[in-house]
Write a protein that holds these residues in place. Structure first.
Motif, PDB file in Angstrom:
ATOM      1  N   LEU A 323     -34.784 -45.775 -22.845  1.00 42.94           N
ATOM      2  CA  LEU A 323     -34.443 -44.366 -22.351  1.00 42.94           C
ATOM      3  C   LEU A 323     -34.186 -44.328 -21.015  1.00 42.94           C
ATOM      4  O   LEU A 323     -34.510 -45.246 -20.196  1.00 42.94           O
ATOM      5  CB  LEU A 323     -35.879 -43.138 -22.629  1.00 42.94           C
ATOM      6  N   THR A 324     -33.852 -43.238 -20.190  1.00 41.89           N
ATOM      7  CA  THR A 324     -33.372 -43.513 -18.776  1.00 41.89           C
ATOM      8  C   THR A 324     -34.019 -42.265 -18.337  1.00 41.89           C
ATOM      9  O   THR A 324     -34.760 -41.242 -19.272  1.00 41.89           O
ATOM     10  CB  THR A 324     -31.944 -43.394 -18.548  1.00 41.89           C
ATOM     11  N   ALA A 325     -34.375 -41.468 -16.971  1.00 41.85           N
ATOM     12  CA  ALA A 325     -34.880 -41.020 -16.819  1.00 41.85           C
ATOM     13  C   ALA A 325     -34.618 -39.019 -17.253  1.00 41.85           C
ATOM     14  O   ALA A 325     -35.149 -38.297 -17.858  1.00 41.85           O
ATOM     15  CB  ALA A 325     -34.909 -40.742 -15.293  1.00 41.85           C
ATOM     16  N   SER A 326     -33.870 -39.088 -17.720  1.00 41.69           N
ATOM     17  CA  SER A 326     -33.191 -37.831 -18.002  1.00 41.69           C
ATOM     18  C   SER A 326     -33.502 -37.924 -19.473  1.00 41.69           C
ATOM     19  O   SER A 326     -33.718 -36.448 -19.530  1.00 41.69           O
ATOM     20  CB  SER A 326     -31.269 -37.607 -17.734  1.00 41.69           C
ATOM     21  N   GLY A 327     -34.200 -38.655 -20.458  1.00 35.03           N
ATOM     22  CA  GLY A 327     -34.682 -38.814 -21.326  1.00 35.03           C
ATOM     23  C   GLY A 327     -35.657 -37.794 -21.256  1.00 35.03           C
ATOM     24  O   GLY A 327     -36.311 -37.593 -22.893  1.00 35.03           O
ATOM     25  N   ILE A 328     -36.250 -37.847 -20.032  1.00 40.21           N
ATOM     26  CA  ILE A 328     -37.663 -37.068 -20.341  1.00 40.21           C
ATOM     27  C   ILE A 328     -37.929 -35.538 -20.359  1.00 40.21           C
ATOM     28  O   ILE A 328     -37.217 -35.339 -19.300  1.00 40.21           O
ATOM     29  CB  ILE A 328     -38.113 -38.082 -19.114  1.00 40.21           C
ATOM     30  N   ASP A 329     -38.177 -35.454 -20.992  1.00 44.15           N
ATOM     31  CA  ASP A 329     -37.865 -33.421 -20.614  1.00 44.15           C
ATOM     32  C   ASP A 329     -39.112 -33.127 -19.967  1.00 44.15           C
ATOM     33  O   ASP A 329     -39.625 -32.298 -19.271  1.00 44.15           O
ATOM     34  CB  ASP A 329     -38.696 -33.166 -22.331  1.00 44.15           C
ATOM     35  N   GLU A 330     -40.494 -34.007 -19.904  1.00 42.72           N
ATOM     36  CA  GLU A 330     -41.710 -33.221 -18.483  1.00 42.72           C
ATOM     37  C   GLU A 330     -42.794 -34.999 -18.158  1.00 42.72           C
ATOM     38  O   GLU A 330     -42.507 -35.768 -19.156  1.00 42.72           O
ATOM     39  CB  GLU A 330     -43.154 -32.642 -20.015  1.00 42.72           C
ATOM     40  N   VAL A 331     -43.151 -34.379 -17.039  1.00 42.10           N
ATOM     41  CA  VAL A 331     -43.996 -35.786 -16.593  1.00 42.10           C
ATOM     42  C   VAL A 331     -45.635 -35.058 -16.397  1.00 42.10           C
ATOM     43  O   VAL A 331     -45.640 -33.794 -15.603  1.00 42.10           O
ATOM     44  CB  VAL A 331     -43.660 -35.829 -14.679  1.00 42.10           C
ATOM     45  N   ILE A 332     -46.286 -35.565 -16.833  1.00 45.53           N
ATOM     46  CA  ILE A 332     -47.835 -35.634 -16.685  1.00 45.53           C
ATOM     47  C   ILE A 332     -48.505 -36.310 -16.192  1.00 45.53           C
ATOM     48  O   ILE A 332     -48.670 -37.379 -16.059  1.00 45.53           O
ATOM     49  CB  ILE A 332     -48.834 -35.408 -18.398  1.00 45.53           C
ATOM     50  N   LEU A 333     -49.417 -35.907 -14.769  1.00 47.54           N
ATOM     51  CA  LEU A 333     -50.053 -36.518 -13.780  1.00 47.54           C
ATOM     52  C   LEU A 333     -51.618 -35.932 -14.724  1.00 47.54           C
ATOM     53  O   LEU A 333     -51.257 -35.230 -14.306  1.00 47.54           O
ATOM     54  CB  LEU A 333     -49.707 -35.257 -12.551  1.00 47.54           C
ATOM     55  N   VAL A 334     -51.714 -37.411 -14.971  1.00 48.47           N
ATOM     56  CA  VAL A 334     -53.602 -37.230 -14.729  1.00 48.47           C
ATOM     57  C   VAL A 334     -53.548 -38.928 -13.402  1.00 48.47           C
ATOM     58  O   VAL A 334     -53.320 -39.220 -12.671  1.00 48.47           O
ATOM     59  CB  VAL A 334     -53.009 -38.424 -16.318  1.00 48.47           C
ATOM     60  N   GLY A 335     -55.318 -38.110 -13.458  1.00 39.98           N
ATOM     61  CA  GLY A 335     -55.932 -39.061 -12.703  1.00 39.98           C
ATOM     62  C   GLY A 335     -55.929 -38.285 -10.746  1.00 39.98           C
ATOM     63  O   GLY A 335     -54.938 -37.963 -10.973  1.00 39.98           O
ATOM     64  N   GLY A 336     -56.960 -38.446 -10.189  1.00 37.30           N
ATOM     65  CA  GLY A 336     -57.191 -37.806  -9.518  1.00 37.30           C
ATOM     66  C   GLY A 336     -56.431 -38.520  -8.201  1.00 37.30           C
ATOM     67  O   GLY A 336     -55.713 -37.533  -7.113  1.00 37.30           O
ATOM     68  N   SER A 337     -55.947 -40.070  -8.530  1.00 37.33           N
ATOM     69  CA  SER A 337     -54.585 -40.065  -7.271  1.00 37.33           C
ATOM     70  C   SER A 337     -53.606 -39.347  -7.554  1.00 37.33           C
ATOM     71  O   SER A 337     -52.904 -39.791  -6.023  1.00 37.33           O
ATOM     72  CB  SER A 337     -55.409 -42.129  -7.649  1.00 37.33           C
ATOM     73  N   THR A 338     -53.083 -38.859  -8.256  1.00 35.46           N
ATOM     74  CA  THR A 338     -51.649 -38.192  -8.359  1.00 35.46           C
ATOM     75  C   THR A 338     -52.145 -36.729  -7.401  1.00 35.46           C
ATOM     76  O   THR A 338     -50.836 -36.431  -7.371  1.00 35.46           O
ATOM     77  CB  THR A 338     -51.512 -37.576 -10.058  1.00 35.46           C
ATOM     78  N   ARG A 339     -52.739 -36.796  -6.937  1.00 37.05           N
ATOM     79  CA  ARG A 339     -52.691 -35.681  -5.875  1.00 37.05           C
ATOM     80  C   ARG A 339     -52.262 -35.743  -4.307  1.00 37.05           C
ATOM     81  O   ARG A 339     -51.975 -35.579  -3.567  1.00 37.05           O
ATOM     82  CB  ARG A 339     -54.625 -35.313  -5.578  1.00 37.05           C
ATOM     83  N   ILE A 340     -52.445 -37.449  -4.535  1.00 36.71           N
ATOM     84  CA  ILE A 340     -52.219 -37.716  -3.384  1.00 36.71           C
ATOM     85  C   ILE A 340     -50.267 -37.430  -3.371  1.00 36.71           C
ATOM     86  O   ILE A 340     -49.139 -37.573  -3.818  1.00 36.71           O
ATOM     87  CB  ILE A 340     -51.707 -39.186  -3.253  1.00 36.71           C
ATOM     88  N   PRO A 341     -49.672 -36.337  -2.395  1.00 38.38           N
ATOM     89  CA  PRO A 341     -48.411 -36.393  -2.188  1.00 38.38           C
ATOM     90  C   PRO A 341     -47.598 -37.261  -2.015  1.00 38.38           C
ATOM     91  O   PRO A 341     -46.675 -36.658  -3.285  1.00 38.38           O
ATOM     92  CB  PRO A 341     -47.959 -35.353  -0.677  1.00 38.38           C
ATOM     93  N   ALA A 342     -47.634 -38.427  -1.580  1.00 44.33           N
ATOM     94  CA  ALA A 342     -46.258 -39.157  -1.585  1.00 44.33           C
ATOM     95  C   ALA A 342     -46.344 -40.284  -3.435  1.00 44.33           C
ATOM     96  O   ALA A 342     -45.473 -39.820  -3.810  1.00 44.33           O
ATOM     97  CB  ALA A 342     -47.037 -40.549  -0.752  1.00 44.33           C
ATOM     98  N   VAL A 343     -47.400 -40.025  -4.228  1.00 44.95           N
ATOM     99  CA  VAL A 343     -47.238 -40.025  -5.388  1.00 44.95           C
ATOM    100  C   VAL A 343     -46.825 -38.999  -6.307  1.00 44.95           C
ATOM    101  O   VAL A 343     -45.618 -39.491  -6.306  1.00 44.95           O
ATOM    102  CB  VAL A 343     -48.407 -40.282  -5.692  1.00 44.95           C
TER     103      VAL A 343
END
Length: 629
Positions: A323-343
């Protein structure tokens, strides 16, 4: 049927969930919190788990264990760096495994994790009003066979029946897609406390099909915290020529302050780290303090290399899924460290989409695990849900020349089974040693050995003649079983596993027995504390009665006060017989006092209350105690 629960056994925090009314619900713990710190402290014979253990960590750093998930199922040579930065002692164990030394006792990471599981299940059982035994436990998608098996063993040591070990991103996808009806391709970006996973799934018509998974089991929020720890310690050393990391208590305080600073910077542009009395001057013994301001920009500078490391697994997962990035419909963030703005910025930059934050990153994995538990138990409210998962890493055997011959390649749908034929390299070779490997490198030495299996009793034959049939069988948990037999002679031989990092059957049985004994001892300690606390509460109540009823007969007041004083001594003594005797006497004197006081009121004596007036609720004041049995 007793309910099965889903457990997210996390590096930093753990969560437990159950299906209720067709929906997964988080079960709060005994403290009323939705998450339980994955922390275990040992104080003499007492074990503290969760928030109570975390609170005393700074005063007991050598025996307060946290982030143990980073060591579970690992070899010592894989975790030296993490071990060296822990305030508690981590060392090499039997067969190159990992052990944690606490109060002169060597503990396996599985034992420590079992304490967390036991506390969570006990709390959940109390909340649900039924004993829980069946569980689904989640693991990082990029966990190898040893880590998965060790996690399953932790559940076994806790006295649980582990129905399934499921990948964390897959569980999060179950929670996200439970009520969605359309077809979607989603990418789950899971950056937790100790590990990083990327999983791409296709959702549609009740089917959750994993297309690829990738990750880094040495990257997590704890690594971001460590960058702040090193910065703070370095700045302090420049100013005072003293390395705080060599002081266990100071190191523990640095770790806690660094984690808090990371969390603060998720919503603020800067934060102040203030640690008064962090240590003492070694010469003058005067106290030294640490105070620094950390900006979000500086934090991102300190963690720049870690932020770069999240990019490669994302791209590898896309490539494996074709797949390429355009083939992704949704990105789900999991895990407390995904709250880091840079991430979040990096994820958006790679995929080109704003991440979907509709699921709670701390709870999604446990919720999905509960869904999986419901599926296994045949919960009719879930309908027809099919979960198709994959194995994260290639598995194979070592062949001549030190190469790896792949048997089952990464991202193969599980369960999976494959058989290959091998032969001998020398004439009349009586046996072969099969080195089972996991990893993506071409040379055997660059991959992880899961175990060495000996097939013996091969009849004398020229080199190349024996037909050695090796079968790899990966179950739905992603756990590997290997068998081998010599075909030409038709003779089957037994296989013996050596030098694995997971516990053998005898160790597991012993730890289960120890856990049961500890559970009984813990119950006795808890009951003893409750008796002591009950007596102390009754003492306070008795003194309150004396104060509120000043006009009661003096003799009754004196006797009640003496019984209260005796109770105070009994509480301090911690003697069971003395506590029981003091409890009985205090209950009797309190009843006598209430009777005498009531008689005085009926005889016309006013009861002292607000401004000398009778109190309306005096007739129920003794409702909290009962006659001694």
């Amino acid at each position: 049927m007793a309910k099965a629960v889903g457990i997210d056994l996390g590096t930093t925090n753990s969560v437990i969930s159950v299906m209720e009314g067709g929906r997964p619900e988080v079960i709060v713990n005994a403290e009323g919190a939705r998450t339980t710190p994955s922390v275990v402290a040992y104080k003499g014979d007492e074990r503290l788990v969760g928030q109570i253990a975390r609170r005393q960590a700074a005063l007991n750093p050598g025996a307060t264990l946290f982030e143990v998930k980073r060591f579970i199922g690992r070899r010592w040579d894989e975790v030296r760096e993490e071990a060296n930065r822990s305030p508690f002692k981590v060392k090499e164990g039997p067969g190159g495994s990992v052990r944690i030394e606490v109060n002169g006792q060597d503990l396996a990471p599985e034992q420590v994790s079992a304490e967390v599981l036991r506390k969570m299940v006990a709390d959940a059982s109390a909340k649900l009003g039924t004993s829980i035994k069946d569980v689904v436990i989640t693991v990082p998608a990029y966990f190898d066979n040893s880590q998965r098996e060790a996690t399953r063993q932790a559940g076994e040591i806790a006295g649980l029946n582990v129905l399934r070990v499921i990948n964390e991103p897959t569980a999060a996808a179950l929670a996200y897609g439970l009520e969605r009806k359309g077809n979607e391709t989603i990418l789950v970006f899971d950056l937790g406390g100790g590990t990083f996973d990327v999983t791409i799934l296709e959702l549609g018509d009740g089917v959750f099909e994993v297309k690829s998974t990738s990750g880094d089991t040495h990257l997590g929020g704890a690594d971001f915290d460590q960058r702040v720890v090193d910065w703070l310690a370095g700045e302090f050393q420049k100013e005072h020529n003293f390395d705080l990391r060599k002081d266990k208590q100071a190191l523990q305080r640095l770790i806690e302050a660094s984690e808090k600073a990371k969390i603060d910077l998720s919503s603020a542009s800067e934060t102040t780290i203030s640690l008064p009395f962090i240590t003492f001057d070694p010469e003058t013994r005067t106290p030294m303090h640490l105070e620094r301001t950390l900006t979000r920009a500086k934090f991102e500078e300190l963690t720049a290399d870690l932020l770069r490391r999240v990019r490669e697994p994302v791209q590898r997962a896309l490539d494996d899924a074709k797949l390429t990035a355009s083939g992704i419909d949704e990105v789900i963030l999991v895990g407390g460290s995904t709250r880091i703005p840079a991430v979040k910025r990096i994820v958006q930059d790679i995929i080109g989409k704003t991440p979907n934050e509709s699921v709670n990153p701390d709870e999604a994995v446990a919720l999905g695990a509960a869904v999986q538990a419901g599926i296994i138990q045949g919960d009719s409210s879930l309908g027809d849900i099919v979960l198709v998962d994959v194995t994260p890493l290639t598995m194979g055997v070592e062949v001549k020349g030190g190469m790896i011959a792949p048997m089952i390649t990464r991202n193969t749908t599980v369960p999976a089974k494959k058989t290959e034929i091998y032969t001998t390299a020398e004439n009349n070779q009586p046996g072969v040693e099969i080195n089972v490997l996991q990893g993506e490198r071409p040379m055997a030495s660059d991959n992880k050995s899961l175990g060495r299996f000996k097939l013996e009793g091969i009849p004398p034959m020229p080199a190349g003649r024996p037909q050695i049939e090796v079968t790899f069988d990966i179950d739905a948990n992603g756990i590997l079983n290997v068998s081998a037999r010599e075909k030409t002679s038709g003779k089957e031989a037994s296989i013996r596993i050596e030098n694995t990092t997971t516990l053998d059957r005898g160790d597991v049985d012993r730890m289960v027995q120890e856990a049961e004994q500890n559970a009984a001892a813990d119950k006795q300690r808890r009951e003893k504390v409750e008796k002591r606390n009950n007596l102390d509460s009754l003492r306070v109540q008795a003194l309150g009665q004396i104060e509120e009823n000043a006009s009661a007969p003096q003799d009754a007041k004196d006797k009640l006060k003496a019984a209260a004083d005796e109770a105070e001594e009994a509480v301090r003594s911690d003697d069971d017989a003395q506590i029981a005797g003091a409890q009985k006497r205090l209950e009797e004197e309190l009843r006598t006092f209430m009777t005498a006081n009531q008689a005085g009121q009926e005889g016309g004596q006013p009861q002292a209350g607000a401004q000398g007036q009778p109190k309306a609720d005096d007739d129920v004041i003794d409702a909290d105690f009962k006659p001694a049995e």
